[in-house]
Write a protein that holds these residues in place. Structure first.
Motif, PDB file in Angstrom:
ATOM      1  N   THR A 155       0.809  -1.214   0.000  1.00  0.00           N
ATOM      2  CA  THR A 155       0.000   0.000   0.000  1.00  0.00           C
ATOM      3  C   THR A 155       0.845   1.269   0.000  1.00  0.00           C
ATOM      4  O   THR A 155       0.356   2.347  -0.344  1.00  0.00           O
ATOM      5  CB  THR A 155      -0.943   0.038   1.214  1.00  0.00           C
ATOM      6  OG1 THR A 155      -0.162   0.045   2.422  1.00  0.00           O
ATOM      7  CG2 THR A 155      -1.886  -1.139   1.232  1.00  0.00           C
ATOM      8  N   PRO A 162      -0.619   1.553  -5.980  1.00  0.00           N
ATOM      9  CA  PRO A 162      -1.574   0.490  -5.663  1.00  0.00           C
ATOM     10  C   PRO A 162      -2.867   0.580  -6.480  1.00  0.00           C
ATOM     11  O   PRO A 162      -3.428  -0.443  -6.866  1.00  0.00           O
ATOM     12  CB  PRO A 162      -1.844   0.693  -4.170  1.00  0.00           C
ATOM     13  CG  PRO A 162      -0.614   1.374  -3.646  1.00  0.00           C
ATOM     14  CD  PRO A 162      -0.149   2.246  -4.760  1.00  0.00           C
ATOM     15  N   GLU A 184      -3.313  -6.697  -0.539  1.00  0.00           N
ATOM     16  CA  GLU A 184      -2.521  -5.494  -0.314  1.00  0.00           C
ATOM     17  C   GLU A 184      -1.861  -5.601   1.059  1.00  0.00           C
ATOM     18  O   GLU A 184      -2.529  -5.926   2.046  1.00  0.00           O
ATOM     19  CB  GLU A 184      -3.401  -4.245  -0.397  1.00  0.00           C
ATOM     20  CG  GLU A 184      -3.861  -3.950  -1.817  1.00  0.00           C
ATOM     21  CD  GLU A 184      -4.465  -2.572  -1.963  1.00  0.00           C
ATOM     22  OE1 GLU A 184      -4.284  -1.968  -3.046  1.00  0.00           O
ATOM     23  OE2 GLU A 184      -5.126  -2.096  -1.009  1.00  0.00           O
ATOM     24  N   PRO A 186      -0.246  -3.799   4.075  1.00  0.00           N
ATOM     25  CA  PRO A 186      -0.143  -2.465   4.675  1.00  0.00           C
ATOM     26  C   PRO A 186       1.305  -2.043   4.922  1.00  0.00           C
ATOM     27  O   PRO A 186       2.141  -2.862   5.303  1.00  0.00           O
ATOM     28  CB  PRO A 186      -0.904  -2.615   6.000  1.00  0.00           C
ATOM     29  CG  PRO A 186      -1.818  -3.784   5.797  1.00  0.00           C
ATOM     30  CD  PRO A 186      -1.079  -4.712   4.878  1.00  0.00           C
TER      31      PRO A 186
END
Length: 218
Positions: A155, A162, A184, A186
């Motif tokens: 991300t 992204p 995704e 973080p």
């Protein structure tokens, strides 16, 4: 983890190869990031992917594209690198002609080459694309995408946005007969510098799902 040299379109290609533990072992090939940015088969994500497939009983190859390490030739903007990947897959298949299943995994530029190879080689049944450069290259060649797989994106990636990967995933998910997963991670940047364990957890969870005999995806 034998060091191997095999023929490519522009001369020899250098790789690391782990033969399958049985004749009908599945095949996996791992493709490294952009060589002009320092990408090689020894990239740490490439090495982790390699180990993951080896541990699952795959005949697994990672190799240097042309002009990298001891691989002959020079960078060719993806065109020659796709030919390198096709030659590498040919080489593995000569060793494991009975393989029923082939997977391709790529990191960044390697993810682009892997998806292009997917279009050429119907024996590829699954893919792992990590930080595919969807904002730099046109992925419309995936029409239709012939196999199911997963895209994994950080991300906090400032190289590959992204949202560009999300847009690609949304487009592919409109196609019938394939299933596209999208994770995704973080805080992860383009190199997953501090989140490589989270990245590999995502990959392993997906492989657990796909390699389960009861998986609905063929």
């Amino acid at each position: 983890m034998p060091h191997v040299i095999f023929p490519g379109p522009e001369g020899r290609l250098e790789g690391r190869f782990s033969p399958g533990p049985r004749p009908r072992a599945p095949v996996a090939m791992i493709l490294h990031p952009h060589s002009q940015g320092g990408g090689t088969m020894n990239d740490r994500i490439v090495q982790r992917l390699y180990k993951t497939f080896v541990n699952r009983g795959f005949a697994t190859l990672r190799f240097n594209f042309r002009g990298v390490g001891r691989s002959q030739g020079s960078f060719d903007n993806g065109i020659g690198e796709l030919s390198d990947a096709a030659s590498a897959l040919d080489w593995v298949q000569q060793i494991h002609p009975e393989a029923q299943v082939t997977w391709v995994a790529g990191v960044s530029f390697g993810a682009l080459i892997g998806m292009q190879l997917l279009m050429r080689r119907p024996e590829i049944r699954g893919f792992i694309s990590i930080a595919p450069p969807a904002n730099m290259y046109d992925f419309s060649f995936l029409a239709p995408c012939p196999a199911s797989g997963i895209f994994v994106q950080g991300t906090a990636d400032t190289v590959v946005q992204p949202q560009a990967v999300s847009k690609l995933v949304d487009k592919l998910r409109t196609q019938k007969h394939i299933t596209i997963h999208h994770d995704e991670i973080p805080r992860a940047n383009h190199f997953f510098e501090n989140e490589i364990d989270e990245l590999m957890t995502s990959v392993d969870n997906y492989l657990d799902f796909r390699l389960d005999p009861s998986c609905p995806i063929t």
